[in-house]
Design a protein around this motif. Structure first.
Motif, short mmCIF file in Angstrom:
data_model
loop_
_atom_site.label_atom_id
_atom_site.label_comp_id
_atom_site.label_asym_id
_atom_site.label_seq_id
_atom_site.Cartn_x
_atom_site.Cartn_y
_atom_site.Cartn_z
N GLU A 1 0.68 -1.58 0.08
CA GLU A 1 0.31 0.26 -0.05
C GLU A 1 0.97 1.17 -0.17
OE1 GLU A 1 -2.71 2.90 -0.24
OE2 GLU A 1 -3.66 1.20 0.13
N ALA B 1 -1.10 2.40 5.31
CA ALA B 1 -0.30 0.73 5.85
C ALA B 1 -0.15 0.75 7.31
CB ALA B 1 1.10 1.17 5.35
N THR C 1 5.71 -5.08 5.44
CA THR C 1 5.05 -3.45 4.26
C THR C 1 6.33 -2.96 3.30
OG1 THR C 1 3.98 -2.49 6.87
CG2 THR C 1 4.03 -1.39 4.66
N TYR D 1 5.98 -1.04 -0.03
CA TYR D 1 4.68 0.59 -0.73
C TYR D 1 4.65 0.26 -2.08
CZ TYR D 1 5.48 1.90 4.16
OH TYR D 1 5.23 2.19 5.06
#
Length: 450
Positions: A8, A14, A30, A32
């Protein structure tokens, strides 16, 4: 701990999802961008949540990559453009489900938990269908001899560790039973136990069976096939008759032992795994190394913790306890009253050579239980006793009986010789004898060869 990957580009979204998932006990990674998301893909992920609009392209690329390389990782796609067309496209290309922004985080959690549960069941079903899980409970270990007790002590010591184990012994001594016991007593007991007989799989197919293949790897490869190493991830793989593995495949196995990684047939993506390896052989692997048929470096990698199982003839104290166990087992299966094993029969069992070891004893007892209709087992219920009697009484037999007895004796001897020649490999023995594999198995059972 189960791990979720979030792809995300909006940091606020996120961060919110990370806190939501962590509050439910998930580990979170995570990314991006699509590039970073793909770089973070590993087989130990439990699920992936990705946006469809990302700075460096379409989130569908992540869906396709996971579908091709990690088919058991469910993908949930998020989008602010919640049209039916987008949803259909996402699902058709392999997404598990679709959610439209803005959404309730609890709703997304429900989808993720359901997806993880369904994919876990799907993977377990593949394992069960291939009969990798033969035992759903602790295997019963029968033996009272000093040698057997020493083996059990070694099993208890090594089972809780990840240490590679090499089990050596003649055919029929119980090598797979030992390996299953090690798995059951380990911290991996709730994960898959995957058994591979390296001698039973044709040499041109074994690499595909062990490592799997990519879609399009060869003619007929219409979809990804997971190999047995992947199916055994987080669990245990048992490589039986490792001494029959071809040299080129030995090199690839060595890499798995050293790096815990491999590529599927026809693939370039490296698959990381966490699989315990237990290997077994009825061959003298040191002799195989000396004669150039087995890699020395692989032998030393496998031989970290050797367990040698003596043949049944060298641990006679175990014969009668095993016979009693098999009588009880087969009587339960056949719904028959359990017969006694008289002293005469015990003497017969103790004096037999048992070249087929525990497997031969099991086959002999099964046949005896089938034939027994009384309260006790009798000498005539045992094929090897009758073979002796046939030879003794030949002078009193008719010409037809003599011929039939000689034919049976010759047939049994020929089968035994073929099995010795192939070191117990039944597929090769069947080829030498020019009979089908099924016919050979029936003959082995008939004569109690093991």
């Amino acid at each position: 701990m189960q791990t979720i990957l979030i792809v995300e580009d909006k940091k606020s979204m996120a961060d919110m999802l990370t806190k939501t998932f962590q509050s439910e006990g998930f580990d979170v990674r995570t990314a991006y961008t699509i590039k970073d998301g793909i770089n973070l893909l590993t087989s130990d992920l439990s699920a992936v949540v990705t946006d469809l609009r990302l700075p460096d392209g379409d989130g569908m690329e992540i869906v396709r990559t996971i579908k091709e390389g990690f088919p058991f990782i469910p993908v949930i796609v998020m989008t602010a453009y919640g049209s039916i067309e987008t949803a259909v496209k996402a699902v058709k290309q392999g997404a598990y489900d679709f959610i439209t922004k803005p959404f309730d985080p609890d709703h997304l959690l429900l989808i993720i938990k359901r997806a993880i549960g369904e994919r876990t069941i799907e993977k377990e079903n593949i394992i069960l269908k291939k009969e990798f899980h033969k035992f759903l409970k602790m295997p019963e270990m029968i033996g009272v001899s000093r040698a057997w007790n020493e083996i059990m002590e070694k099993v208890k010591k090594v089972a809780p560790l990840k240490t590679t184990v090499l089990i050596l012994g003649e055919s029929g001594t119980g090598k797979e039973l030992i390996s299953r016991t090690i798995h059951h007593l380990s911290q991996r007991s709730k994960k898959p136990f995957v058994a591979v007989n390296c001698a039973a799989i044709p040499k041109d197919l074994i690499e595909n069976e062990i490592f799997g293949h990519e879609k399009g790897a060869f003619t007929g490869a219409a979809e990804i096939k997971l190999g047995r190493f992947e199916l055994a991830d987080k669990g245990t793989i048992f490589l039986d008759e490792i001494g029959d593995m071809e040299m080129p495949l030995q090199s690839k196995l060595l890499r798995v032992l050293q790096e815990n990684e491999f590529e599927r047939v026809g693939g370039t993506r490296t698959i990381k795994i966490d699989t315990r390896i237990i290997a077994a052989s009825n061959k003298n692997l040191e002799k195989e190394v000396a004669e150039g048929r087995f890699r020395e470096d692989l032998f030393y990698r496998l031989n970290v913790f050797p367990i040698v199982i003596p043949p049944l003839r060298e641990r006679g104290e175990d014969i009668i306890p095993l016979a009693r166990y098999f009588v009880s087992q087969f009587c339960r299966e056949m719904n028959k009253n359990e017969p006694l094993i008289p002293p005469e029969i015990e003497s017969i069992l103790l004096s037999h050579e048992w070249r087929g070891n525990v497997r031969e004893l099991k086959n002999v007892i099964e046949r005896a239980v089938i034939l027994c209709d009384g309260a006790a087992l009798l000498p005539e219920h045992f094929s090897f006793v009758m073979d002796v009697k046939e030879k003794i009484n030949l002078d009193a037999a008719s010409l037809h009986e003599v011929a039939e007895s000689a034919a049976r004796s010759a047939e049994k001897t020929r089968i035994e010789n073929a099995l010795r020649q192939t070191q117990g490999n039944k597929s090769r023995a069947a080829e030498i004898l020019k009979v089908s594999y099924k016919t050979l198995l029936n003959k082995i059972k008939e004569y109690g060869i093991g």
